[in-house]
Write a protein that holds these residues in place. Structure first.
Motif, PDB file in Angstrom:
ATOM      1  N   ALA A 158       5.524   5.008 -13.229  1.00 57.34           N
ATOM      2  CA  ALA A 158       6.781   4.982 -12.493  1.00 57.34           C
ATOM      3  C   ALA A 158       7.828   5.851 -13.173  1.00 57.34           C
ATOM      4  O   ALA A 158       8.482   6.667 -12.523  1.00 57.34           O
ATOM      5  N   LEU A 171       0.812  -1.215   0.000  1.00 51.56           N
ATOM      6  CA  LEU A 171       0.000   0.000   0.000  1.00 51.56           C
ATOM      7  C   LEU A 171       0.847   1.268   0.000  1.00 51.56           C
ATOM      8  O   LEU A 171       0.367   2.331  -0.346  1.00 51.56           O
ATOM      9  N   ASN A 189      -4.635   1.406  -6.326  1.00 55.84           N
ATOM     10  CA  ASN A 189      -5.169   0.648  -5.195  1.00 55.84           C
ATOM     11  C   ASN A 189      -6.417  -0.169  -5.492  1.00 55.84           C
ATOM     12  O   ASN A 189      -6.974  -0.767  -4.584  1.00 55.84           O
ATOM     13  N   ILE A 222       5.150   2.230  -6.914  1.00 56.14           N
ATOM     14  CA  ILE A 222       5.717   1.569  -8.103  1.00 56.14           C
ATOM     15  C   ILE A 222       6.568   2.542  -8.911  1.00 56.14           C
ATOM     16  O   ILE A 222       6.411   2.694 -10.126  1.00 56.14           O
ATOM     17  N   ASP A 241       3.689   1.549  -1.681  1.00 57.81           N
ATOM     18  CA  ASP A 241       4.617   1.446  -2.793  1.00 57.81           C
ATOM     19  C   ASP A 241       3.984   2.100  -4.013  1.00 57.81           C
ATOM     20  O   ASP A 241       2.965   1.629  -4.508  1.00 57.81           O
ATOM     21  N   ASN A 264      -6.667  -2.649   2.892  1.00 56.81           N
ATOM     22  CA  ASN A 264      -7.112  -1.342   3.380  1.00 56.81           C
ATOM     23  C   ASN A 264      -7.839  -1.456   4.718  1.00 56.81           C
ATOM     24  O   ASN A 264      -7.958  -0.489   5.446  1.00 56.81           O
ATOM     25  N   TYR A 265      -8.370  -2.639   4.967  1.00 55.33           N
ATOM     26  CA  TYR A 265      -9.114  -2.872   6.201  1.00 55.33           C
ATOM     27  C   TYR A 265      -8.291  -3.707   7.164  1.00 55.33           C
ATOM     28  O   TYR A 265      -7.372  -4.413   6.755  1.00 55.33           O
ATOM     29  N   ASP A 298      -1.208 -10.223  -2.516  1.00 56.42           N
ATOM     30  CA  ASP A 298      -2.212 -10.573  -3.512  1.00 56.42           C
ATOM     31  C   ASP A 298      -3.570 -10.691  -2.829  1.00 56.42           C
ATOM     32  O   ASP A 298      -3.802 -11.589  -2.031  1.00 56.42           O
ATOM     33  N   SER A 299      -4.474  -9.768  -3.127  1.00 52.90           N
ATOM     34  CA  SER A 299      -5.749  -9.773  -2.399  1.00 52.90           C
ATOM     35  C   SER A 299      -6.879 -10.375  -3.218  1.00 52.90           C
ATOM     36  O   SER A 299      -8.037 -10.238  -2.859  1.00 52.90           O
ATOM     37  N   SER A 300      -6.558 -11.038  -4.336  1.00 57.69           N
ATOM     38  CA  SER A 300      -7.649 -11.617  -5.129  1.00 57.69           C
ATOM     39  C   SER A 300      -8.190 -12.876  -4.441  1.00 57.69           C
ATOM     40  O   SER A 300      -7.497 -13.522  -3.671  1.00 57.69           O
ATOM     41  N   ARG A 301      -9.437 -13.182  -4.753  1.00 56.86           N
ATOM     42  CA  ARG A 301     -10.101 -14.346  -4.174  1.00 56.86           C
ATOM     43  C   ARG A 301      -9.410 -15.616  -4.658  1.00 56.86           C
ATOM     44  O   ARG A 301      -9.122 -15.738  -5.843  1.00 56.86           O
ATOM     45  N   PRO A 302      -9.116 -16.577  -3.774  1.00 56.95           N
ATOM     46  CA  PRO A 302      -8.458 -17.789  -4.246  1.00 56.95           C
ATOM     47  C   PRO A 302      -9.414 -18.684  -5.030  1.00 56.95           C
ATOM     48  O   PRO A 302     -10.625 -18.603  -4.865  1.00 56.95           O
ATOM     49  N   GLU A 303      -8.860 -19.547  -5.857  1.00 55.96           N
ATOM     50  CA  GLU A 303      -9.672 -20.514  -6.580  1.00 55.96           C
ATOM     51  C   GLU A 303     -10.147 -21.581  -5.596  1.00 55.96           C
ATOM     52  O   GLU A 303      -9.543 -21.779  -4.538  1.00 55.96           O
ATOM     53  N   ASN A 347      -6.207 -13.810 -12.883  1.00 52.50           N
ATOM     54  CA  ASN A 347      -6.606 -13.222 -11.603  1.00 52.50           C
ATOM     55  C   ASN A 347      -8.106 -13.468 -11.380  1.00 52.50           C
ATOM     56  O   ASN A 347      -8.914 -13.250 -12.288  1.00 52.50           O
ATOM     57  N   THR A 348      -8.459 -13.933 -10.187  1.00 53.84           N
ATOM     58  CA  THR A 348      -9.858 -14.322  -9.968  1.00 53.84           C
ATOM     59  C   THR A 348     -10.819 -13.134 -10.046  1.00 53.84           C
ATOM     60  O   THR A 348     -11.961 -13.297 -10.458  1.00 53.84           O
ATOM     61  N   ASN A 349     -10.367 -11.935  -9.647  1.00 49.76           N
ATOM     62  CA  ASN A 349     -11.246 -10.758  -9.761  1.00 49.76           C
ATOM     63  C   ASN A 349     -11.539 -10.460 -11.233  1.00 49.76           C
ATOM     64  O   ASN A 349     -12.671 -10.162 -11.610  1.00 49.76           O
ATOM     65  N   ASP A 388      -8.752  -7.611   2.228  1.00 49.44           N
ATOM     66  CA  ASP A 388      -8.397  -6.360   1.579  1.00 49.44           C
ATOM     67  C   ASP A 388      -7.463  -5.587   2.516  1.00 49.44           C
ATOM     68  O   ASP A 388      -7.841  -5.272   3.640  1.00 49.44           O
TER      69      ASP A 388
END
Lengths: 777, 480
Positions: B453, A58, B81, A62, A60, A673-674, A699-704, B95-97, A671
């Motif tokens: 960047a 959060l 974000n 990039i 960074d 942020n929370y 990595d905050s994506s939902r897992p398979e 990616n699952t999303n 997530d």
């Protein structure tokens, strides 16, 4: 199951002769003390949370230097606060210890041909979140009138009112999500609304004039009559009408942060009012014939007819633009929202008729039969009525002449058997016949549109189940040892199941008659008194049930497709079918996981041929287990000693596979942020070399869906523990009390399980106990 | 006495049973049987309205296929974000999303295609020979082709690269039977067949102009010119320049729609259909709510930021006064603390934004633009580029002039049109309308992106890994 009950024998009802009775008063009190259990929510502290945010990237930018400078500044500011001891306890803010009380009073009496009863109740239930409540008021009156010895009419009228308020503190989930490195309040005591990642402070919302209240007013009238035409014929009827009005009133203050992006003052603040009203009635008439012979043989028959109807409608109205936080009166609103009105209407009706017959010969052999027809408005026009039948036989072994010598050792020894059909329509008419739905959402400038609810399956038919049941009832030693055993076999044809469909079909699920299914099971109930005398008794009981479910046949069309898929499987792997012969309908099928790769923090999947891959393919699913338990049962014990009673109840559930969705969403899909669960910080992969249970923290994506989240559940729960004391007559008499009792009741006390319980976060979890007091004067 | 009793009993029984049918006959409010609805012209119209209304679903043109997902794939926007948007800009289709976004598009589109097939299967429409049923059938066929075409453009390889590649299922039946996958070649055969039949059925639609509400405001229907414009779009995608030019010219010359004057440009597509230029759009009165939070405002993790060099792109090749760059026309600047932020305000309804929805002229139609006239001129320019350079430049210049820019022919020295110029103009004109990604995919071009960047432009090389979105898992999982 219809008919199986009558195999127990026939109970001939006779009315107790009326006696002049004096006025009696009964009072009952229940108090409930609940304390919030905050320790079950294992969230990160300020320091850990900040570290989590940093690891999740959060701070960074990039490589964007300008942005990076800002983020560094933010991080340093928060780090400084944490080092200075900043660690807000958000969870405790909306919590309270609550006490609820419930009083009910019953006054009753009667004379030669009249009985009356007056009941009243007041209850104030408070939850463990601040300022919520639910108040109940009940008032009822009942009158039984005996026209002569053969006609009885009774009427009961009750009025009930409920009014409730939701906590202004909002959903508990918000507090679980708040970041502990943030201050809750400013120096001047006002809630801090300048929070990281633009989160809203729920404490600020609680400080406003917003509210959410709702309630219902219910009026019920029940009329019963019974006419004993002669000692063989009887007619009884029942009619019930209920009218319910509900309301809900929600006000969102114009100061709410919901409107932080709204600049137009006439659009800030809203008042939503929902009004609903519903009426339902049901009635039935049953005619009975009874003939008892001198040798205790009996013939009886019933025929009846019943009807149900209910209708409910609701309307929603909204106004927006309130200029004052406290002034929520709808007359002060600036206008209506640029939105459509909303309403809801539901109506259903069903009718039914049945005939039953019973035969009993010398209290030794019993036979019964039932036939029933049911029609419902919820079934499609083509299969509006369903017909069911069943029959049963019983043999009271104890009354046989050959048992004469040993009869005194037994109290009950009976064998039963029954068979019958039941039917089920677990689909709505629109699933069998394509129906279009109009809605104002589909408005298109010159008209209101309609779209099909789903693609109707014209071939759908009733699911039918044939059940065979054999049982044994057994009691001995003066009812000290009781045993009931039942074994059943249920064969279902035209099994109705929701089947997933490829989306290109136009629907994602469709209800279909998939084939045949078999359920086999055994139920056992055993209880007995270890000790029983006037002052002391100890009873133990156990109940267990086992069931095995299996699809025995899959319909032709589906079988062909399965076969086709398997033939193609030589060239490319195809997914396992959702349902297959020999498997349970509740089978859990998932891709196997080899865990988290220590080098990359990504999940490794195991393909069906055993090789490892990073690429998820649903075709690699394998059968993991069944989501239904192998064994389900409970144990109970009760002890009585000189007026004291103790009762405990333990439940157990063994051998069920579950897919733990809370772990999926709270730990892997969290997530940054929370605020998050402790496991996010402890068990997720952070750097190369970590052997972790969960994937990369960044990595905050939902897992398979993989077997990493499948768990075998074995659970024992001490569900109820109850202690009560009945005061002896020596205490009651001087107080002019006929009967007096106190008790204390604990629920949900202990849970031993192979699966960690995940507390829901919408409402705060609490524990407590209930105390009871009742007295009759 | 006994007979009397039985007569009474019989009478009671029969009344009770006959009364049952009526008692149980409850149709839920707002529901009607398919066969009943589609047996009248009014009913078919309502079902058509239902289909048009579903196109504004957020998974379809209400969000993902207009300004959101397909524009993010074209690198027009970013959102700090927001993990889904970030994964989209990096083309992380596993990616699952991201998977669930495309699953939503796929599912919603096929649902609406099945709604179209329901109408096409109704006897009145299937055997349509006269007005108004020919119109219903024409529109429905046009819509079926339109929806399949966008799925093909998204989920299959580019036709000109490999016509025998695996395509998508082309659904033509309203039934629980899952349609089979077919080759890209077959997909295009189906699309063209539907469009050509639609063109014939709609050929005389002007004879019935304003005959009924359904024949009013044809812009919000899949009308004749929409079908012809779509044919031009499809032929261009297939690499058939002759046919593409034939249909684009037909629309330019025969349709009542014309290019704007430069003074028409301000707020011409701001949440409303362009009165002069829109060939096909969807009526949508509440689009403002979606658009304003996602594009106009600066809601953290939700609102989309135009790429860092957006203004310099518009300055490229700019000779003259680009009316699209006038204050608050395509872009606006919002003061966010100390740093001013660029916003795409092109699609935000102007009167609602200024708190005066009552001042909006009655003739404006709120909604989403799907096909507009400038594209026809771009198609002409591109199709004629290799054969008739003068004509190509002439068509291209008409759009430049209508936007306030100096035409290539009148520049000193005079210039001629190039493919690069067409692509640049297409980007400038169609920003936020979901066309750029498809335009680049069609030509298998690398995608230009802004590197936050390094503060420079970067180029992402073209490949199937980027241009072919994997078909959702759910499609393969449950093909029974």
């Amino acid at each position: 199951m219809y008919g199986s009950k009558a195999a127990n024998g026939v109970i001939v009802i006779t009315r107790k002769p009326l006696a002049e009775s004096t006025l009696r008063v009964q009072y009952n009190f229940t108090g409930n003390l609940q304390t919030p259990i905050l320790s079950d929510y294992d969230v990160l502290n300020a320091k850990e949370k900040l570290l989590y945010e940093q690891m999740a990237g959060l701070y960074d930018a990039i490589g964007n230097i300008e942005e990076q400078y800002k983020l560094d500044e933010l991080y340093n500011q928060r780090y400084k606060a944490v080092m200075a001891g900043q660690n807000s306890d958000w969870l405790a803010q909306p919590a309270r210890t609550s006490f609820s009380h419930d009083h009910s009073l019953r006054i009753y009496g009667g004379s030669q041909n009249l009985r009356y009863e007056l009941t009243g109740r007041f209850a104030d239930t408070k939850g463990v979140m601040k300022e919520d409540y639910r108040k109940r008021y009940n008032l009822g009156f009942k009158l039984d009138y005996f026209v002569s010895n053969s006609i009885q009419i009774s009427n009961r009228t009750t009025y009930a009112e409920i009014s409730a308020q939701n906590t202004p503190y909002g959903s508990f989930a918000e507090y679980v999500q708040m970041n502990p490195y943030e201050r809750m309040y400013n120096d001047d005591g006002t809630p801090n609304i300048d929070l990281a990642w633009e989160l809203n402070n729920p404490l600020y919302e609680a400080s406003l004039g917003s509210y959410s209240r709702n309630g219902t007013n219910t009026f019920t009238n029940i009329t019963d009559f019974r006419w004993d035409i002669n000692n063989m014929f009887r007619i009884a009827g029942h009619f019930n009408i209920t009218s319910e009005m509900g309301w809900s009133d929600i006000f969102v203050s114009p100061k709410s942060r919901t409107y932080k992006n709204e600049t137009d003052l006439t659009k800030k603040g809203s008042s939503t009012q929902v009004n609903s009203d519903g009426t339902s009635y049901n009635g039935n008439i049953v005619g009975t014939f009874n003939k008892v012979f001198s040798d205790e043989s009996l013939i009886s028959a019933n025929a009846g007819w019943e009807i149900n109807h209910s209708k409910m409608s609701s309307k929603t109205m909204q106004a927006i633009g309130f200029f004052n936080d406290k002034n929520s009166y709808i007359g002060n609103a600036a206008g209506y929202p640029n939105d459509k009105p909303y309403g809801n209407l539901a109506e259903s009706a069903d009718v039914g008729a049945f005939v039953t017959g019973n035969l009993s010969w010398r209290n030794r052999y019993f036979a019964d039969g039932t036939w029933r027809v049911t029609g419902s408005s919820q079934f499609g026009e083509n299969n509006r009525y369903g017909h069911f039948w069943s029959g049963g036989l019983g043999w009271n072994v104890l009354n046989e002449p050959f048992m004469k010598d040993i009869k005194r050792h037994f109290d009950l020894f009976k064998l039963r058997g029954s068979a019958g059909y039941t039917g089920k329509v677990s689909f709505s008419p629109f699933q069998a016949m394509t129906m279009y739905q109009y809605s104002n959402e589909y408005e298109y400038k010159y008209g209101i549109g309609a779209i099909p609810l789903t693609i109707g399956n014209v071939d759908l038919c009733w699911e039918r189940t044939m059940t065979y049941n054999v049982g044994l009832d057994f009691s001995m030693f003066g009812n000290r040892l009781n045993l009931v055993v039942d074994a059943y076999l249920r064969n279902t044809t035209d099994l109705l199941l929701d089947q997933s469909k490829a989306p290109s079909t136009g629907v994602t699920t469709a209800t279909a008659n998939l084939g045949e299914m078999q359920n086999k099971g055994l139920e056992l109930q055993l209880d007995g008194y270890i000790i029983r005398n006037n002052n002391f008794s100890w009873k133990l009981g156990a109940m267990g049930a086992m069931n095995r479910n299996q699809i025995t046949k899959i319909n032709k069309a589906l079988e062909e497709i399965n076969k086709e898929n398997q033939e193609m499987a030589s060239t490319s792997l195809t997914p396992l079918p959702q349902y297959a012969e020999g498997e349970s309908v509740t089978a859990l099928k998932l891709v196997r996981s080899a865990g988290i790769d220590p080098a990359t923090g990504r999940e490794i999947y195991i393909k069906r041929d055993g090789t490892l891959t990073f690429k998820y393919d649903p075709a690699d699913r394998v059968l993991i287990g069944d989501t239904e338990p192998i064994y389900n049962g409970n144990f109970s014990t009760s002890i009585y000693w000189k007026g004291f009673s103790l009762y405990a109840f333990v439940n157990c559930r063994l051998g069920a596979w579950i897919y733990n969705t809370t772990r999926v969403s709270k730990v892997e899909g969290s997530d940054p942020n929370y605020n998050a669960d402790q496991r996010v910080f402890d068990d997720r992969w952070k750097q190369p070399g970590d052997v972790a249970l969960y994937k990369n923290i960044a990595d905050s994506s939902r897992p398979e869906q993989t077997d990493r989240f499948a768990e075998l559940e074995n659970t024992f729960t001490l569900g109820t523990l109850n202690l009560s004391y009945q005061f002896p007559e020596s205490v009651c008499k001087p107080l002019h009390v006929r009967n007096m009792r106190v008790g204390i009741n604990f629920t949900d006390i202990l849970r031993l399980s192979s699966v960690k319980i995940e507390r829901g976060t919408d409402y705060l979890y609490s524990q407590g106990f209930e105390m009871n007091f009742s007295a009759t004067f | 006495m006994k007979t009397f009793k039985s007569i009474i009993a019989l009478f009671v029984c029969t009344t009770l049973l006959t009364a049952c049918e009526d008692f149980l006959n409850i149709t839920p409010e707002g529901q009607i049987k398919q066969s009943e609805l589609l047996s009248t012209a009014e009913g078919i119209e309502d079902a058509m309205y239902g289909i048009y209304s579903q196109l504004r679903n957020t998974s379809l043109y209400g969000q993902e296929l207009s300004f959101h997902t397909v524009e993010i794939l074209a690198q027009t926007f970013s959102c700090m974000n927001n993990p889904t948007v970030t994964a989209l800009t990096e083309y992380e289709y596993s990616n699952t999303n991201v998977k669930s976004v495309f699953d939503g598009i796929w599912t919603a589109m096929y649902k609406n295609i099945s709604n179209v097939n329901s109408i096409l299967a109704a006897p009145l429409v299937a055997e349509a020979e006269e007005f108004p049923y020919t119109i219903y059938r024409g529109e429905a066929l046009g819509l079926r082709a339109f929806m399949h075409f966008d799925l093909v453009r998204l989920f299959a390889e580019q036709y000109t690269q490999n016509p025998q590649a695996e395509g998508i299922p082309y659904a033509t039946e309203f039934s629980l039977k899952t349609p089979e996958f077919e080759s890209l070649q077959k997909n295009y055969d189906h699309i063209l067949a539907d469009l050509h039949e639609a063109e014939q059925l709609l050929a005389n639609e002007e004879d019935y102009h304003e005959d009924s509400y359904f024949m009013t405001d044809r812009q919000i229907h899949c009308n004749l010119y929409a079908v012809q414009a779509l044919l031009a779009r499809v032929y261009l995608t297939m690499g058939n320049n002759t046919k593409a030019a034939e249909y684009a010219r037909m629309v330019i010359e025969k349709s009542p729609y014309k290019l704007n004057q430069k003074t028409d440009i301000p707020h011409d597509v701001a949440g409303v259909l362009s009165a002069k230029e829109t060939l096909f759009g969807i009526y949508y009165a509440e689009w403002y709510n979606t658009v304003s939070t996602m594009l106009q405002q600066t809601v953290d993790r939700t609102s989309l930021n135009p790429r860092g060099d957006i203004k310099t792109i518009y300055d490229r090749e700019k000779v003259g006064d680009d009316y699209r760059l006038n204050t608050d026309v395509y872009f606006t600047t919002i003061d966010r603390g100390s740093t001013p932020t660029d916003r795409l305000c092109k699609l935000t309804e102007y009167y609602e934004l200024n708190g005066q929805p009552d001042k909006r002229p009655k003739e404006l139609i709120l909604g989403i633009n799907l096909i507009r006239m400038p594209e026809m001129y771009y198609i002409m320019a591109e199709a004629l580029l290799d054969t008739k350079m003068d004509s190509a430049t002439w068509y291209f210049d008409r759009v430049l002039e209508s936007r306030g820019l100096t035409s290539l022919a009148t520049r000193k020295p005079a210039e001629t049109v190039t493919q690069e110029l067409i692509n640049l103009e297409r980007f400038k004109e169609y920003i936020g309308e979901g066309q750029t990604f498809f335009n680049l995919k069609r030509q298998n071009r690398p995608i230009s992106a802004w590197d936050d960047a390094r503060n420079t432009e970067k180029t992402i090389p073209a490949s199937n890994a980027l241009y072919v979105i994997p078909i959702p898992d759910s499609e393969y999982e449950n093909r029974f």
